[in-house]
Write a protein that holds these residues in place. Structure first.
Motif, PDB file in Angstrom:
ATOM      1  N   GLU A  12      26.918  38.503  37.033  1.00  0.00           N
ATOM      2  CA  GLU A  12      28.303  38.178  36.680  1.00  0.00           C
ATOM      3  C   GLU A  12      28.795  39.148  35.605  1.00  0.00           C
ATOM      4  N   PRO A  13      30.114  39.338  35.507  1.00  0.00           N
ATOM      5  CA  PRO A  13      30.667  40.232  34.482  1.00  0.00           C
ATOM      6  C   PRO A  13      30.278  39.787  33.071  1.00  0.00           C
ATOM      7  N   GLN A  14      30.014  40.750  32.215  1.00  0.00           N
ATOM      8  CA  GLN A  14      29.647  40.478  30.823  1.00  0.00           C
ATOM      9  C   GLN A  14      30.704  40.965  29.838  1.00  0.00           C
ATOM     10  N   VAL A  15      31.649  41.767  30.319  1.00  0.00           N
ATOM     11  CA  VAL A  15      32.659  42.379  29.463  1.00  0.00           C
ATOM     12  C   VAL A  15      34.040  41.983  29.983  1.00  0.00           C
ATOM     13  N   ALA A  16      34.976  41.811  29.081  1.00  0.00           N
ATOM     14  CA  ALA A  16      36.348  41.468  29.469  1.00  0.00           C
ATOM     15  C   ALA A  16      36.982  42.627  30.231  1.00  0.00           C
ATOM     16  N   PRO A  17      37.880  42.318  31.182  1.00  0.00           N
ATOM     17  CA  PRO A  17      38.544  43.389  31.935  1.00  0.00           C
ATOM     18  C   PRO A  17      39.518  44.175  31.064  1.00  0.00           C
ATOM     19  N   ASN A  18      39.821  45.370  31.500  1.00  0.00           N
ATOM     20  CA  ASN A  18      40.795  46.207  30.808  1.00  0.00           C
ATOM     21  C   ASN A  18      42.185  45.644  31.115  1.00  0.00           C
ATOM     22  N   PRO A  19      42.924  45.178  30.104  1.00  0.00           N
ATOM     23  CA  PRO A  19      44.236  44.578  30.350  1.00  0.00           C
ATOM     24  C   PRO A  19      45.277  45.559  30.883  1.00  0.00           C
ATOM     25  N   TYR A  21      44.943  47.251  33.490  1.00  0.00           N
ATOM     26  CA  TYR A  21      44.823  47.273  34.950  1.00  0.00           C
ATOM     27  C   TYR A  21      44.611  45.866  35.500  1.00  0.00           C
ATOM     28  N   PRO A  22      45.593  45.005  35.372  1.00  0.00           N
ATOM     29  CA  PRO A  22      45.421  43.618  35.815  1.00  0.00           C
ATOM     30  C   PRO A  22      45.358  43.462  37.335  1.00  0.00           C
ATOM     31  N   ASN A  23      45.783  44.492  38.071  1.00  0.00           N
ATOM     32  CA  ASN A  23      45.777  44.436  39.541  1.00  0.00           C
ATOM     33  C   ASN A  23      44.842  45.467  40.155  1.00  0.00           C
ATOM     34  N   PRO A  44      39.594  41.445  43.001  1.00  0.00           N
ATOM     35  CA  PRO A  44      38.347  41.916  42.421  1.00  0.00           C
ATOM     36  C   PRO A  44      37.162  41.627  43.339  1.00  0.00           C
ATOM     37  N   ALA A  45      36.093  42.376  43.126  1.00  0.00           N
ATOM     38  CA  ALA A  45      34.845  42.110  43.845  1.00  0.00           C
ATOM     39  C   ALA A  45      34.281  40.769  43.354  1.00  0.00           C
ATOM     40  N   ARG A  46      33.393  40.211  44.129  1.00  0.00           N
ATOM     41  CA  ARG A  46      32.851  38.884  43.768  1.00  0.00           C
ATOM     42  C   ARG A  46      32.030  38.903  42.488  1.00  0.00           C
ATOM     43  N   ARG A  47      31.283  39.981  42.277  1.00  0.00           N
ATOM     44  CA  ARG A  47      30.416  40.123  41.102  1.00  0.00           C
ATOM     45  C   ARG A  47      30.169  41.602  40.847  1.00  0.00           C
ATOM     46  N   GLY A  68      33.263  42.872  39.153  1.00  0.00           N
ATOM     47  CA  GLY A  68      33.672  41.488  39.387  1.00  0.00           C
ATOM     48  C   GLY A  68      34.812  41.060  38.482  1.00  0.00           C
ATOM     49  N   ARG A  69      35.712  41.999  38.182  1.00  0.00           N
ATOM     50  CA  ARG A  69      36.832  41.728  37.278  1.00  0.00           C
ATOM     51  C   ARG A  69      38.132  42.220  37.904  1.00  0.00           C
ATOM     52  N   PRO A  70      39.283  41.797  37.361  1.00  0.00           N
ATOM     53  CA  PRO A  70      40.571  42.239  37.898  1.00  0.00           C
ATOM     54  C   PRO A  70      40.795  43.755  37.835  1.00  0.00           C
ATOM     55  N   ASP A  71      40.082  44.461  36.979  1.00  0.00           N
ATOM     56  CA  ASP A  71      40.257  45.909  36.868  1.00  0.00           C
ATOM     57  C   ASP A  71      39.312  46.701  37.788  1.00  0.00           C
ATOM     58  N   ASP A  72      38.718  46.035  38.770  1.00  0.00           N
ATOM     59  CA  ASP A  72      37.882  46.710  39.768  1.00  0.00           C
ATOM     60  C   ASP A  72      38.726  47.633  40.635  1.00  0.00           C
ATOM     61  N   PRO A  73      38.085  48.580  41.342  1.00  0.00           N
ATOM     62  CA  PRO A  73      38.816  49.432  42.284  1.00  0.00           C
ATOM     63  C   PRO A  73      39.463  48.606  43.396  1.00  0.00           C
ATOM     64  N   ARG A  74      40.723  48.927  43.714  1.00  0.00           N
ATOM     65  CA  ARG A  74      41.422  48.241  44.807  1.00  0.00           C
ATOM     66  C   ARG A  74      41.633  49.167  46.000  1.00  0.00           C
ATOM     67  N   SER A  75      41.464  50.484  45.776  1.00  0.00           N
ATOM     68  CA  SER A  75      41.540  51.451  46.863  1.00  0.00           C
ATOM     69  C   SER A  75      40.745  52.688  46.483  1.00  0.00           C
TER      70      SER A  75
END
Length: 82
Positions: A12-19, A21-23, A44-47, A68-75
């Motif tokens: 599971e993610p251990q660090v907060a996402p970069n605000p 890049y919320p999408n 986001p990816a599952r984990r 596993g966070r909102p700032d994961d790659p989307r494309s």
């Protein structure tokens, strides 16, 4: 046609996402190629894990990590090897 496979690392993610890049983020791996393809990624990816990308047309491959966070790659944009 780019095939996308996700490999789950089971953590599971251990660090907060970069605000900033919320999408998610768009990753350009084309290195300025004149011909490129775009692959949409589940975000986001599952984990924590990684996406493995492979183009059926030219054989180009790439790996992109996920957190596993909102700032994961989307494309991902891949340059053509032809």
């Amino acid at each position: 046609m780019i095939k996308v496979r996700w490999i789950d690392r089971g953590r599971e993610p251990q660090v907060a996402p970069n605000p900033a890049y919320p999408n998610g983020i768009d990753v350009d791996l084309s290195d300025g190629a004149k011909v490129a393809c775009l692959a949409e990624l589940p975000c986001p990816a599952r984990r924590i894990g990684l996406y493995i990308l492979k183009c059926d047309e030219c054989g180009q491959t790439a790996a992109i990590t996920t957190a596993g966070r909102p700032d994961d790659p989307r494309s991902a944009k891949l340059g053509c090897r032809k």
